[in-house]
Design a protein around this motif. Structure first.
Motif, PDB file in Angstrom:
ATOM      1  N   PHE A  72      11.615 -15.538 -12.433  1.00  0.00           N
ATOM      2  CA  PHE A  72      11.514 -14.913 -13.747  1.00  0.00           C
ATOM      3  C   PHE A  72      10.936 -15.900 -14.755  1.00  0.00           C
ATOM      4  O   PHE A  72      11.161 -17.108 -14.674  1.00  0.00           O
ATOM      5  N   HIS A 106       8.720 -11.113 -23.619  1.00  0.00           N
ATOM      6  CA  HIS A 106       9.180 -10.264 -22.528  1.00  0.00           C
ATOM      7  C   HIS A 106       9.442 -11.113 -21.290  1.00  0.00           C
ATOM      8  O   HIS A 106       9.067 -12.290 -21.228  1.00  0.00           O
ATOM      9  N   VAL A 107      10.088 -10.494 -20.309  1.00  0.00           N
ATOM     10  CA  VAL A 107      10.394 -11.158 -19.048  1.00  0.00           C
ATOM     11  C   VAL A 107       9.424 -10.680 -17.982  1.00  0.00           C
ATOM     12  O   VAL A 107       9.154  -9.488 -17.852  1.00  0.00           O
ATOM     13  N   LYS A 154       9.263  -7.582 -14.616  1.00  0.00           N
ATOM     14  CA  LYS A 154      10.187  -6.763 -15.398  1.00  0.00           C
ATOM     15  C   LYS A 154      11.604  -6.878 -14.859  1.00  0.00           C
ATOM     16  O   LYS A 154      11.826  -6.859 -13.651  1.00  0.00           O
ATOM     17  N   PHE A 155      12.543  -7.004 -15.793  1.00  0.00           N
ATOM     18  CA  PHE A 155      13.938  -7.197 -15.403  1.00  0.00           C
ATOM     19  C   PHE A 155      14.834  -6.648 -16.507  1.00  0.00           C
ATOM     20  O   PHE A 155      14.571  -6.853 -17.699  1.00  0.00           O
ATOM     21  N   ASN A 156      15.899  -5.948 -16.122  1.00  0.00           N
ATOM     22  CA  ASN A 156      16.812  -5.347 -17.076  1.00  0.00           C
ATOM     23  C   ASN A 156      17.656  -6.431 -17.747  1.00  0.00           C
ATOM     24  O   ASN A 156      18.475  -7.087 -17.104  1.00  0.00           O
ATOM     25  N   VAL A 157      17.447  -6.626 -19.049  1.00  0.00           N
ATOM     26  CA  VAL A 157      18.192  -7.655 -19.791  1.00  0.00           C
ATOM     27  C   VAL A 157      19.193  -7.042 -20.769  1.00  0.00           C
ATOM     28  O   VAL A 157      19.737  -7.746 -21.620  1.00  0.00           O
ATOM     29  N   GLY A 163      12.719  -5.458 -19.702  1.00  0.00           N
ATOM     30  CA  GLY A 163      12.529  -6.873 -19.995  1.00  0.00           C
ATOM     31  C   GLY A 163      11.835  -7.164 -21.306  1.00  0.00           C
ATOM     32  O   GLY A 163      11.443  -8.305 -21.571  1.00  0.00           O
ATOM     33  N   LEU A 177      19.616 -16.096 -18.018  1.00  0.00           N
ATOM     34  CA  LEU A 177      18.563 -15.670 -17.100  1.00  0.00           C
ATOM     35  C   LEU A 177      18.435 -16.699 -15.982  1.00  0.00           C
ATOM     36  O   LEU A 177      18.365 -17.902 -16.228  1.00  0.00           O
TER      37      LEU A 177
END
Length: 204
Positions: free
Chosen positions: A32, A54-55, A58-61, A118, A142
Motif C-alpha cells: 500500500f 488516496h491509497v 484501493k483499500f477500505n480505510v 481509499g 496502514l
C-alpha cells in the motif's frame, strides 16, 4: 487411483486454490502507498479547495484513523499544556473536533463515501492566506512503509493566467467535484475566481 486417493487429491487442490486467493489477490504489508498531489494546489482567497490524497491500490480505510495536519506547525516545547492539533482528525468512523486547529473548525470535510475506495482527500472551504503551506495526510495504522504524503497549498490574491480565444471545451463544474477542463490542449483547474494552468494535467 482409488476413492481415498482421489478425495485427498481434490482436497489438496482446493487448499491450494484457497491459499492462492488469500495470498495472491490480497495485497500484503508494504504494497500500500499513500499518494498525494505531485503539484501544488493553487487557490485564491475565498475559494473552496480539495487536497487530493488516496491509497494505492484501493483499500477500505473507513475503519482506520485518518489525520490531516500542518507539519510546519508543532506544539510549543516551552508550553507543557501544548498539544498536537489537526486540520482534520477522523477516528472511530467520525470526525474528532476536540483536537482541531480552531481556524479550521466548520471548514473541512472528508468524502466519506470514498473512504471505502481509499480516497482520503480533504475539502477546505473559504480558504485564506493563513491556510497556505504544507499539509500532511497520514494513516497511522496502514500496513505500509508509506503511510503519509505531503500536499502543498498556495493561496494567491492575484494570478496571471493564459486563456485561449477559442476554447475547445468549457464545462461548468459541479460544486463538489474537482474542477478540471481541457482548453486548447492545456489543463486548467476551475475555481470560483479563476483558471490555473497545470503543466502536467489535473492533480491525482
Amino acid at each position: 487411483m482409488d476413492v481415498a486417493e482421489f478425495r485427498f487429491s481434490v482436497s489438496l487442490s482446493a487448499l491450494k486454490l484457497i491459499f492462492m486467493l488469500l495470498f495472491g489477490l490480497t495485497p500484503v504489508e508494504g504494497q500500500f502507498h499513500v499518494v498525494g498531489s505531485l503539484q501544488a494546489i493553487v487557490a485564491a482567497p475565498g475559494d473552496d479547495v480539495i487536497l487530493p490524497c488516496h491509497v494505492e491500490p484501493k483499500f477500505n480505510v473507513a475503519r482506520l484513523t485518518l489525520e490531516w495536519s500542518r507539519p510546519d506547525r508543532r506544539p510549543d516545547p516551552n508550553d507543557r499544556l501544548s498539544r498536537v492539533e489537526y486540520v482534520h482528525l477522523y477516528r472511530d468512523a467520525r470526525e474528532v473536533p476536540d483536537m482541531k486547529i480552531p481556524s479550521y473548525i466548520g471548514r473541512t470535510a472528508l468524502f466519506t463515501d470514498g473512504l471505502r475506495e481509499g480516497n482520503i482527500s480533504l475539502r477546505i472551504t473559504n480558504v485564506t492566506q493563513e491556510d497556505e503551506g504544507r499539509y500532511r495526510c497520514f494513516i497511522p495504522k496502514l500496513k505500509s512503509q508509506t503511510k503519509s504524503s505531503i500536499v502543498h497549498l498556495i493561496v494567491a490574491e492575484t494570478m496571471t493566467t493564459e486563456t485561449p480565444l477559442h476554447p475547445e471545451t468549457l464545462q461548468t463544474p459541479e460544486p463538489m467535484d474537482e474542477f478540471h477542463s481541457k482548453v486548447a490542449g492545456r489543463w486548467f483547474t476551475e475555481s470560483k475566481h479563476r483558471k490555473t494552468e497545470l503543466e502536467k494535467g489535473p492533480p491525482i
